[in-house]
Scaffold this motif. Structure first.
Motif, short mmCIF file in Angstrom:
data_model
loop_
_atom_site.label_atom_id
_atom_site.label_comp_id
_atom_site.label_asym_id
_atom_site.label_seq_id
_atom_site.Cartn_x
_atom_site.Cartn_y
_atom_site.Cartn_z
N SER A 26 0.86 -1.18 0.00
CA SER A 26 0.00 0.00 0.00
C SER A 26 0.89 1.22 0.00
N GLY A 28 -0.59 4.24 0.33
CA GLY A 28 -1.33 5.25 1.08
C GLY A 28 -2.21 6.14 0.23
N ASN A 29 -2.31 5.84 -1.07
CA ASN A 29 -3.17 6.60 -1.96
C ASN A 29 -4.20 5.63 -2.53
N LYS A 30 -5.46 5.85 -2.25
CA LYS A 30 -6.50 4.89 -2.64
C LYS A 30 -6.53 4.63 -4.14
N ASP A 31 -6.42 5.68 -4.95
CA ASP A 31 -6.42 5.50 -6.41
C ASP A 31 -5.28 4.59 -6.86
N ASP A 33 -3.46 2.49 -4.95
CA ASP A 33 -3.61 1.14 -4.39
C ASP A 33 -4.65 0.34 -5.18
N ASP A 34 -5.78 0.98 -5.50
CA ASP A 34 -6.82 0.28 -6.28
C ASP A 34 -6.27 -0.15 -7.64
N HIS A 37 -3.72 -3.09 -7.10
CA HIS A 37 -4.36 -4.29 -6.57
C HIS A 37 -5.40 -4.88 -7.53
N SER A 38 -6.08 -4.03 -8.30
CA SER A 38 -7.24 -4.50 -9.06
C SER A 38 -7.14 -4.35 -10.57
#
Length: 198
Positions: A26, A28-31, A33-34, A37-38
Motif C-alpha cells: 500500500s 497510502g493513496n486509494k487511487d 492502491d486500487d 491491486h485490481s
C-alpha cells in the motif's frame, strides 16, 4: 547506494507476484492502491501499459515500490510557441516535428513502509537510466507524467528534474479542452532524457 540498489529485486508486476503481495503493498493513496491491486493486470493484458516493481531481497513478497509505463508522445502542434520552443530547444532543427517520442509513467507508488527514505527519487533515476540504456527496445526522448496537482507530487517531480508542459493551468485547460472553474486534478510534466546522454 540506496535501498533499491542494496535490497531491491526488479521484476514485472504480474498476476503471480500480485497475488502473493496483495495484502502487503500500500502506498497510502486509494487511487494508486486500487490500480495496483485490481487493475494493473487487465491494463497490461489490454496492452495499455506494463507494471513493474522492486521487491525486497529479505522477503520477495514485500513490494518496495511499483510503477506502470506505456508509450506516449508530446504533441507540439497545439502548444503555445514559448512552450514548443522550450520542449524542443535541444532538438536539432532538421529533426523538429509535431510530436516527439515519450514514455508515460502512468502510475508510481512507494510502499508506506519505505516512504521518506528517498526510494521515489531512486526509482525515478532507475526509470531514466532504463530508457536510455543501449539495449532498450524503443526510442524515447522524454518521460511524461500526469502528476497529481497537489504540493507533494509536484515537488517530487520538480526535484527530479521534471517541468510543466504548460506554464499555466489555464493553458493546460485550453489544450485539454477542460471547462471548469476548479483547479486541475493533474498536471502534465516532462523530463528530457537527452540531459543524461550528453
Amino acid at each position: 547506494m540506496g535501498i533499491l540498489n542494496e535490497k531491491g529485486i526488479f521484476c514485472q508486476l504480474d498476476e503471480q507476484k500480485l497475488t502473493s503481495c496483495k495484502n502487503l503493498f500500500s502506498c497510502g493513496n486509494k487511487d494508486l492502491d486500487d490500480f495496483f491491486h485490481s487493475d494493473c493486470i487487465s491494463y497490461s493484458n489490454s496492452l495499455f501499459g506494463k507494471s513493474y516493481c522492486f521487491c525486497s531481497t529479505d522477503n520477495s513478497n514485500d513490494i518496495i515500490c511499483a510503477f506502470t509505463v506505456s508509450n506516449s508522445s508530446i504533441f507540439t502542434n497545439r502548444l503555445p510557441n514559448s512552450r514548443k520552443k522550450k520542449i524542443g530547444k535541444e532538438i536539432p532543427h532538421s529533426k523538429q516535428d509535431i510530436n516527439y517520442p515519450a514514455v508515460l509513467i502512468g502510475r508510481l507508488g512507494i510502499n508506506i513502509a519505505y516512504q521518506h527514505l528517498h526510494v521515489g527519487s531512486e526509482l525515478m533515476n532507475f526509470i531514466k537510466m532504463w530508457f536510455i540504456e543501449p539495449n532498450n527496445k524503443t526510442g524515447c526522448r522524454y518521460l511524461v507524467v500526469d502528476a497529481y496537482n497537489t504540493e507533494i507530487p509536484i515537488a517530487f517531480y520538480k526535484k527530479n528534474g521534471f517541468d510543466f508542459i504548460f506554464s499555466t493551468e489555464t493553458q493546460e485547460m485550453e489544450y485539454r479542452n477542460i471547462k471548469s472553474n476548479q483547479p486541475l486534478r493533474t498536471r502534465l510534466m516532462y523530463y528530457d532524457l537527452i540531459r543524461l546522454v550528453k
